[in-house]
Design a protein around this motif. Structure first.
Motif, mmCIF file in Angstrom:
data_model
loop_
_atom_site.group_PDB
_atom_site.id
_atom_site.type_symbol
_atom_site.label_atom_id
_atom_site.label_comp_id
_atom_site.label_asym_id
_atom_site.label_seq_id
_atom_site.Cartn_x
_atom_site.Cartn_y
_atom_site.Cartn_z
ATOM 1 N N ALA A 132 37.774 39.727 32.052
ATOM 2 C CA ALA A 132 36.416 39.919 31.528
ATOM 3 C C ALA A 132 36.304 39.438 30.085
ATOM 4 N N VAL A 133 37.320 39.697 29.265
ATOM 5 C CA VAL A 133 37.252 39.234 27.876
ATOM 6 C C VAL A 133 37.404 37.714 27.812
ATOM 7 N N ASP A 134 38.221 37.139 28.690
ATOM 8 C CA ASP A 134 38.369 35.683 28.734
ATOM 9 C C ASP A 134 37.057 35.006 29.122
ATOM 10 N N GLU A 135 36.265 35.667 29.977
ATOM 11 C CA GLU A 135 34.987 35.111 30.412
ATOM 12 C C GLU A 135 33.863 35.394 29.411
ATOM 13 N N GLY A 136 34.150 36.171 28.370
ATOM 14 C CA GLY A 136 33.134 36.489 27.370
ATOM 15 C C GLY A 136 32.256 37.670 27.743
ATOM 16 N N ARG A 137 32.625 38.436 28.746
ATOM 17 C CA ARG A 137 31.835 39.599 29.155
ATOM 18 C C ARG A 137 32.071 40.793 28.235
ATOM 19 N N LEU A 138 33.218 40.846 27.584
ATOM 20 C CA LEU A 138 33.553 41.921 26.644
ATOM 21 C C LEU A 138 33.937 41.300 25.309
ATOM 22 N N ASP A 139 33.560 41.953 24.212
ATOM 23 C CA ASP A 139 34.086 41.491 22.928
ATOM 24 C C ASP A 139 35.431 42.178 22.685
ATOM 25 N N LEU A 140 36.130 41.768 21.651
ATOM 26 C CA LEU A 140 37.488 42.272 21.434
ATOM 27 C C LEU A 140 37.533 43.761 21.163
ATOM 28 N N HIS A 141 36.540 44.269 20.456
ATOM 29 C CA HIS A 141 36.524 45.707 20.167
ATOM 30 C C HIS A 141 36.384 46.513 21.463
ATOM 31 N N GLU A 194 38.523 57.830 36.075
ATOM 32 C CA GLU A 194 38.592 57.341 34.700
ATOM 33 C C GLU A 194 38.737 55.823 34.670
ATOM 34 N N LEU A 195 39.428 55.262 35.649
ATOM 35 C CA LEU A 195 39.582 53.803 35.709
ATOM 36 C C LEU A 195 38.296 53.139 36.186
ATOM 37 N N ASP A 196 37.613 53.777 37.154
ATOM 38 C CA ASP A 196 36.378 53.209 37.699
ATOM 39 C C ASP A 196 35.328 53.008 36.614
ATOM 40 N N ILE A 197 35.223 53.967 35.688
ATOM 41 C CA ILE A 197 34.225 53.903 34.620
ATOM 42 C C ILE A 197 34.418 52.650 33.764
ATOM 43 N N LEU A 198 35.671 52.245 33.572
ATOM 44 C CA LEU A 198 35.963 51.110 32.697
ATOM 45 C C LEU A 198 35.472 49.781 33.262
ATOM 46 N N LEU A 199 35.294 49.716 34.592
ATOM 47 C CA LEU A 199 34.874 48.466 35.229
ATOM 48 C C LEU A 199 33.455 48.538 35.776
ATOM 49 N N ALA A 200 32.795 49.694 35.620
ATOM 50 C CA ALA A 200 31.502 49.922 36.274
ATOM 51 C C ALA A 200 30.430 48.913 35.864
ATOM 52 N N ASP A 201 30.405 48.475 34.595
ATOM 53 C CA ASP A 201 29.358 47.562 34.147
ATOM 54 C C ASP A 201 29.772 46.090 34.205
ATOM 55 N N LEU A 202 30.912 45.836 34.823
ATOM 56 C CA LEU A 202 31.388 44.454 34.961
ATOM 57 C C LEU A 202 31.192 43.983 36.390
ATOM 58 N N GLU A 246 50.600 43.085 45.275
ATOM 59 C CA GLU A 246 49.451 42.556 45.976
ATOM 60 C C GLU A 246 48.536 41.840 44.998
ATOM 61 N N LEU A 247 47.571 41.126 45.541
ATOM 62 C CA LEU A 247 46.633 40.409 44.703
ATOM 63 C C LEU A 247 45.337 41.185 44.624
ATOM 64 N N VAL A 248 44.687 41.105 43.471
ATOM 65 C CA VAL A 248 43.440 41.819 43.242
ATOM 66 C C VAL A 248 42.335 40.803 43.065
ATOM 67 N N ALA A 249 41.230 40.953 43.806
ATOM 68 C CA ALA A 249 40.065 40.096 43.628
ATOM 69 C C ALA A 249 39.249 40.665 42.490
ATOM 70 N N THR A 250 38.982 39.857 41.489
ATOM 71 C CA THR A 250 38.251 40.364 40.332
ATOM 72 C C THR A 250 36.754 40.414 40.581
ATOM 73 N N GLY A 251 36.271 39.740 41.596
ATOM 74 C CA GLY A 251 34.854 39.767 41.877
ATOM 75 C C GLY A 251 34.057 38.867 40.962
ATOM 76 N N ALA A 252 34.705 38.110 40.121
ATOM 77 C CA ALA A 252 34.011 37.209 39.211
ATOM 78 C C ALA A 252 33.373 36.085 40.018
ATOM 79 N N VAL A 253 32.510 35.339 39.369
ATOM 80 C CA VAL A 253 31.775 34.286 40.052
ATOM 81 C C VAL A 253 32.716 33.302 40.737
ATOM 82 N N ASP A 254 33.846 33.014 40.071
ATOM 83 C CA ASP A 254 34.773 32.043 40.659
ATOM 84 C C ASP A 254 35.822 32.714 41.541
ATOM 85 N N SER A 255 35.650 34.005 41.865
ATOM 86 C CA SER A 255 36.575 34.770 42.707
ATOM 87 C C SER A 255 38.013 34.655 42.229
ATOM 88 N N THR A 256 38.217 34.829 40.946
ATOM 89 C CA THR A 256 39.553 34.770 40.387
ATOM 90 C C THR A 256 40.424 35.847 41.008
#
Length: 198
Positions: A24-33, A50-58, A77-87
């Protein structure tokens, strides 16, 4: 059946969320802070909620999902990030955060003790006499200190703090490289830079 949000999360689950935050930070969705704050919360999270909350708005979804959608990611295992390019990113990097920290703490001891025992064995063999086992004075006290440090570190969450610190360093290094590449590509356009003698 218990609610998933209240179930305890494993090191591999925390690492999977950290990997998704890095994407998400590499894609510019989050700033460094935001990234730094969420990463720290990910490594100290105790439950899936607690983990779900961290990804809820992404756009990655609300939880680490295995590529086939079967549920939480398992080691390797592999995790699908759900990003536009299905990384797709590795869920855990092969080793849990805790195991890696324990290996870092005990690594020097595990390398040094066989060496001193080998020196003792060779000198005893050459002298054809069994010398006093002096390596015990190296291995014993040092081992006790490391055992205390390990117990204290595990009790206070030191592995998660170290992993978060390592991740922040990696991100800063990556930013520095990007800035230097940007500066490097901006300069050689044939124009003189301000303040340079012509």
């Amino acid at each position: 059946m218990r609610d998933r949000a209240g179930m305890r999360a494993a090191d591999d689950d925390r690492q999977a969320v950290a990997d998704q935050l890095r994407v998400a930070v590499d894609e510019g969705r989050l700033d460094l802070h935001e990234y730094d704050e969420r990463l720290h919360r990910a490594y100290t999270a105790k439950t899936y909620g607690e983990l779900d909350i961290l990804l809820a708005d992404l756009p990655t979804g609300s939880a680490p999902v295995v590529a086939n959608g079967a549920g939480p990611a398992l080691p390797g295992e592999l995790v699908a990030t759900g990003a536009v390019d299905s990384t797709v990113v590795p869920a855990s990097g092969g080793r849990s955060v805790t195991r890696r920290w324990v290996v870092e703490v005990w690594g020097p001891w595990l390398r040094a003790v066989p060496i001193v025992v080998g020196i003792w064995a060779v000198t005893s063999l050459l002298a054809q006499d069994l010398f006093f086992f002096w390596p015990g004075w190296v291995a014993g006290p040092w081992g006790v200190v490391l055992a205390v440090r390990t117990v204290q570190g595990l009790a206070t969450g030191e592995p998660a703090r170290q992993a978060a610190k390592r991740e922040r360093r990696r991100q800063r290094k990556r930013e520095k490289e990007i800035r230097s590449q940007a500066r490097g590509s901006a300069e050689p356009d044939g124009r003189e830079l301000p303040g340079t003698p012509g």
